[in-house]
Enzyme design. Structure first.
Site, short mmCIF file in Angstrom:
data_model
loop_
_atom_site.label_atom_id
_atom_site.label_comp_id
_atom_site.label_asym_id
_atom_site.label_seq_id
_atom_site.Cartn_x
_atom_site.Cartn_y
_atom_site.Cartn_z
NE ARG A 37 -4.18 -1.75 -0.06
CZ ARG A 37 -5.22 -1.58 0.71
NH1 ARG A 37 -5.46 -0.55 1.51
NH2 ARG A 37 -6.23 -2.71 0.49
NE ARG A 78 -6.90 5.13 2.82
CZ ARG A 78 -7.55 4.30 3.49
NH1 ARG A 78 -8.83 4.82 3.71
NH2 ARG A 78 -7.34 3.06 3.62
NE ARG A 95 -9.57 8.35 -2.28
CZ ARG A 95 -10.82 8.69 -1.81
NH1 ARG A 95 -11.38 9.61 -2.50
NH2 ARG A 95 -11.45 8.06 -0.88
CG ASP A 112 -9.25 -2.68 -4.57
OD1 ASP A 112 -8.63 -2.26 -3.38
OD2 ASP A 112 -10.03 -3.67 -4.38
CE1 TYR A 162 -13.37 -6.71 1.15
CE2 TYR A 162 -11.74 -8.08 0.36
CZ TYR A 162 -12.15 -7.44 1.31
OH TYR A 162 -11.27 -6.55 2.18
#
Ligand code: CP3
Length: 340
Positions: free
Chosen positions: A25, A29, A38, A74, A149
Site C-alpha cells: 500500500r 493515504r 483524493r 485494487d 468480498y
C-alpha cells in the site's frame, strides 16, 4: 538491465549489496500528495484511469528510493470482466453478492482482454518512466480473498456469510473459486506481458478457514492458478495474512517468495523453507509510533533475518495515519546496512 533489479535478485536468492525494500500500500493515504488527489477524485476514478493510476503509482517513488513500483489498482479491478459491479466505501461493496450456484453460473466467462485493461496500460506506462533498476510489480487477489468480498458483499469481521456459504454450498463455492482462479491466472500473465517483473497474490483473508477446509476447498484452485503463472515464467510472491496455522500449507504451494505478516516467526520460516525467498514482516502498527520504534524494529528484523532472499516489507499494508518520518527511518536502516 533486469538482472540488476534488487528484488529480482532476492527472488532468485542471489547475493545483493543490500536488501530490497518496498511497502504494501505504498501509494496510499499516508502520502499527503495522495490525500490531495483524493480531494478531487474518487478512488475508483484514480484506479480506472490509466494516466491517474500511473501518476499515483509513481507518487511514493518520487518521494522515496523504493526498489519496486506496485501498480495502483485494487484486487477488485479485474472483476467487472466477470460481470460484477461494486463500489468502495472505503473497502469494496458488491452490488449483488453471490449466494447460490445460480449466481455463480451467471458470471460472465472472462475474456482475457477485458480483465482490467486500464491496469495493463498503466503497467506499460509505468515501466516507461521508472528507473531501470526499479522493479515493477503486478498483483491480484487470491481466489478465496476475492470470493470473500463477492459472497459477503463487503469486508465484515471473520466473514460469517462466506464461511456459512462454503460449508452449506461447497459445490457452488468450488465453481466460484474455479472461475476466479482461471481469470486471475490470465490476468497475472497479462500483467507480466505488460511489463510486471513479478506478481504478488494477496490472500489477505487466508486465515479464516481451518487447515482441513482450506485443503479441501482452496488448495486445488490456488495450486492450479500458481502453476499456470509459473509455467508462463512469471515469478510469484504469495502473501498470506492472519494465517499462522496455514504456513506449512502455503509454503508447499508453487511460489518463489513467501510473504508473511508479523504474527509469523520470520527467522524460523526462513530456515525451514530455504527453497523460498521471504518477504516481510514489520508490524505496520509500529510505524504509527514514529521514527524511533520503527528504526528499532527494522534493525531487529535485519539482525535476525539472513539477507539472502530477504525482501524487506511490512506484514500488511501501511496504515493511513503513518508519519512520513517512520517510512524514512525504515528506508535509512535498510540502505545503511552493508552486506558486502
Ligand atoms: O500496495 C499498493 O500501494 C497498491 C495498491 C493496492 C490497493 N489495494 C489500493 C487501495 C493494493 C495492492 C490493494 C489490495 C487490496 N485491496 C487488498 C489486499 C491487501 C490487503 O490490504 O489485505 C484488499 C483486501 C483490498 C480490498 C480493499 N480495497 C479494502 C479493504 C479497501 C479499503 C480499506 C483500505 O485498507 O484502504 C480498499 C480501497 C483501497 N484500495 C484504497 C487503496 C489505496 C483506499 C482508497 C481510498 O480511500 O483512497
Amino acid at each position: 538491465m533486469t538482472k540488476d533489479r534488487l528484488i529480482m535478485k532476492a527472488i532468485r536468492r542471489e547475493e545483493t549489496p543490500r536488501r530490497p525494500l518496498w511497502i504494501m500500500r505504498q501509494a496510499g493515504r499516508y502520502l499527503p500528495e495522495y490525500r490531495n488527489l483524493r480531494k478531487t477524485h474518487s478512488f475508483k476514478d484514480l484506479s480506472q484511469s490509466p494516466d491517474l493510476s500511473t501518476e499515483v503509482t509513481l507518487l511514493p517513488l518520487k518521494r522515496y528510493p523504493l526498489d519496486a513500483a506496485i501498480i495502483f489498482a485494487d484486487i477488485m479491478s479485474p472483476l467487472p470482466a466477470l460481470g460484477i459491479q461494486f463500489d468502495f466505501d472505503p473497502g469494496p461493496v458488491v452490488a449483488n453478492p453471490i449466494r447460490s450456484q445460480k449466481d455463480v453460473a451467471a458470471l460472465m466467462p472472462s475474456d482475457p482482454e477485458k480483465l482490467a485493461p486500464e491496469v495493463v496500460t498503466a503497467l506499460q506506462q509505468t515501466r516507461e518512466v521508472i528507473p531501470e533498476e526499479t522493479a515493477l510489480l503486478g498483483f491480484c487477489g487470491a481466489p478465496w480473498t476475492l470470493a470473500a468480498y463477492l459472497v459477503e458483499g463487503r469486508g465484515v469481521k471473520d466473514f460469517p456469510t462466506l464461511r456459512g456459504f462454503a460449508a452449506a454450498q461447497p459445490e457452488a463455492m468450488n465453481s466460484l473459486l474455479k472461475k476466479l482462479s482461471d481469470a486471475m491466472a490470465m490476468y497475472l500473465i497479462n500483467q507480466a506481458k505488460a511489463g510486471a517483473d513479478a506478481v504478488q497474490i494477496f490472500d489477505s483473508w487466508a486465515g479464516i478457514l481451518s487447515l482441513n477446509d482450506w485443503e479441501k476447498l482452496i488448495r486445488p484452485h490456488l495450486q492450479t492458478m500458481l502453476e499456470k503463472v509459473g509455467e508462463a515464467g512469471v515469478p510469484r510472491i504469495l502473501f498470506l495474512q492472519n494465517a499462522p496455522h496455514l504456513l506449512d500449507a502455503y509454503a508447499s504451494l508453487p511460489a518463489e517468495v513467501l510473504a508473511i505478516d508479523w504474527r509469523i516467526n520470520i527467522e524460523d520460516t526462513q530456515k525451514r523453507y530455504n527453497t523460498h525467498a521471504i518477504q516481510g514482516n514489520i508490524d505496520p502498527a509500529i510505524l504509527l509510533q514514529g521514527a524511533d520504534p520503527t528504526e528499532q524494529a527494522a534493525k531487529q528484523l535485519i539482525n535476525k533475518v539472513n539477507p539472502i532472499g530477504h525482501i524487506v516489507n511490512l506484514g500488511h499494508g501501511i496504515l493511513p495515519k503513518t508519519p512520513l518520518e517512520s517510512v524514512e527511518a525504515l528506508i535509512d536502516v535498510v540502505h545503511n546496512e552493508k552486506i558486502r
